[in-house]
Scaffold this active site. Structure first.
Site, PDB file in Angstrom:
ATOM      1  N   SER A   1      89.986  10.952  64.335  1.00  0.00           N
ATOM      2  CA  SER A   1      90.629  11.805  63.346  1.00  0.00           C
ATOM      3  C   SER A   1      92.135  11.857  63.557  1.00  0.00           C
ATOM      4  CB  SER A   1      90.045  13.222  63.436  1.00  0.00           C
ATOM      5  OG  SER A   1      90.780  14.132  62.641  1.00  0.00           O
TER       6      SER A   1
ATOM      7  N   TYR B   1      95.586  10.373  56.645  1.00  0.00           N
ATOM      8  CA  TYR B   1      95.950  10.957  55.354  1.00  0.00           C
ATOM      9  C   TYR B   1      97.358  10.482  55.015  1.00  0.00           C
ATOM     10  CZ  TYR B   1      92.223  14.445  56.110  1.00  0.00           C
ATOM     11  OH  TYR B   1      91.029  15.074  56.328  1.00  0.00           O
TER      12      TYR B   1
ATOM     13  N   THR C   1      91.435   8.807  54.040  1.00  0.00           N
ATOM     14  CA  THR C   1      90.619   9.872  53.467  1.00  0.00           C
ATOM     15  C   THR C   1      91.298  10.390  52.200  1.00  0.00           C
ATOM     16  OG1 THR C   1      89.718  10.488  55.614  1.00  0.00           O
ATOM     17  CG2 THR C   1      89.615  12.148  53.879  1.00  0.00           C
TER      18      THR C   1
ATOM     19  N   LYS D   1      87.714   6.529  52.311  1.00  0.00           N
ATOM     20  CA  LYS D   1      86.657   7.501  52.576  1.00  0.00           C
ATOM     21  C   LYS D   1      86.777   8.688  51.618  1.00  0.00           C
ATOM     22  CE  LYS D   1      84.775  10.370  56.334  1.00  0.00           C
ATOM     23  NZ  LYS D   1      84.965  11.711  55.743  1.00  0.00           N
TER      24      LYS D   1
ATOM     25  N   HIS E   1      82.982  14.770  52.364  1.00  0.00           N
ATOM     26  CA  HIS E   1      83.725  15.481  53.403  1.00  0.00           C
ATOM     27  C   HIS E   1      82.839  16.504  54.119  1.00  0.00           C
ATOM     28  CE1 HIS E   1      88.138  15.614  54.495  1.00  0.00           C
ATOM     29  NE2 HIS E   1      87.655  16.541  55.291  1.00  0.00           N
TER      30      HIS E   1
END
Length: 349
Positions: free
Chosen positions: A109, A131, A157, A219, A243
């Site tokens: 992440s 992101y 994402t 994603k 999510h």
């Protein structure tokens, strides 16, 4: 956790709850708004029924695969989840070590709480979740750092232009002393520059590919037309995801979205899926519906909190064993033998 099923996952969550702070547990467990999408996630996989084959040689079952140039022991990856140091002092370092010993892959992440270099030092193959931030230079710095540390792909994402309201989440989060997230990513995370940019479009895929030189998976896709758009824009893979029920409540389950996305994409790029996958039969169902691999999120956190790196390794070893058992009972000896006709009523694609 020698076996993986919904009951054992719930037991693991209860064990984790005993050692987690209430705020940490609720942050990990929470869904958006009424948590309807969250509640439907596991049930949606159970609606499918198998049509097993018989008189097939399943004396040896092979769960291994090549995924974007990486050899894995099973088609089960760790989804990107934030703030692992709330679950264990070693945080993402412990998670990465357990996954490496299980022959699996970590999607790290961008909200990790241990520096990417420390995680990479103990990890097996890993991808980096990203992101596109309001301050694009921060995105560039994150990506360059991940590339330098050895990430093999980026996971963009796209289903969180804003962070959805989660009634169960209490702020501030119970992170360890100091600001481990700021230390991990090397920026001031208190500014709006650190928020996701809600204005991005499909051209972000090409920019990240050019910046990193890595394959970029997208994603957060639930629609067939969006999946096709991402592939046309250069995506190396599509991840069907809502999510974990943490963004738009009442979004469809990933089990219902997956076959439509797989049909739209075909064999052009791998399709992956997450959301409520808890058992070997869940994994087999997802593969029969067109996924190349699956990702799991919350079970990783429960295992990490309950038993650290060893428990994460055991979890993924058990996933591989349970998938192998389900495949043998369904009459398939390798992943390439899994097809839609294993499922009653499965759409053709």
């Amino acid at each position: 956790m020698s076996r993986v099923d919904s009951l054992r996952i719930r037991e693991a969550e209860e064990a984790a709850r005993a050692v987690l702070s209430p705020g940490a547990h609720d942050f990990y467990a929470a869904g958006a708004d009424e948590e309807l999408t969250l509640g439907e996630a596991e049930r949606s996989w159970r609606t499918w029924r198998f049509l097993p084959r018989v008189l097939r040689d399943v004396s040896h079952v092979d769960t291994s695969l090549d995924l974007l140039g990486t050899r894995l022991s099973a088609p089960v990856l760790a989804a990107p989840t934030a703030f692992h140091t709330m679950a264990h002092p070693d945080g993402e370092v412990a998670t990465a070590g357990g996954l490496a010993r299980a022959g699996s892959l970590l999607v790290l992440s961008s909200r990790a709480t241990r520096p990417v270099e420390e995680v990479a030092a103990v990890a097996g193959p890993w991808w980096y979740q990203v992101y596109v931030l309001r301050d694009r230079e921060l995105t560039v710095r994150q990506v360059e750092r991940a590339v330098a540390a050895g990430a093999r792909a980026l996971v963009l994402t796209v289903d969180a232009p804003y962070v959805a309201h989660k009634p169960r989440v209490r702020l501030p989060l119970p992170l360890p002393a100091g600001d481990p997230l700021a230390r991990a990513v090397g920026v001031d995370t208190r500014t709006r520059d650190w928020e996701q940019d809600p204005s991005i479009g499909p051209d972000a895929i090409g920019r990240l590919t050019g910046l990193s030189g890595l394959p970029v998976l997208v994603k957060g896709v639930l629609r067939a037309d969006d999946a096709k758009m991402c592939v046309d824009a250069g995506a190396a893979g599509v991840i069907v995801s809502n999510h974990g029920g943490r963004q738009l409540d009442r979004a469809v389950s990933t089990a219902s979205a997956l076959p439509h996305v797989a049909r739209a994409v075909g064999d052009t790029v791998p399709v992956l899926v997450d959301g409520g996958i808890r058992t070997g039969t869940d994994i087999l169902t997802a593969l029969a519906l067109g996924a190349r691999a699956v990702l799991v999120g919350r079970p990783v956190l429960w295992a990490l909190a309950d038993g650290g790196s060893d428990a994460v390794r055991e979890l993924f070893t058990a996933y591989r064993g349970r998938l192998s058992e389900a495949m043998a009972l369904a009459g398939v000896a390798s992943l390439r033998d899994i097809a839609p006709d294993l499922l009653a009523g499965s759409p053709a694609y």
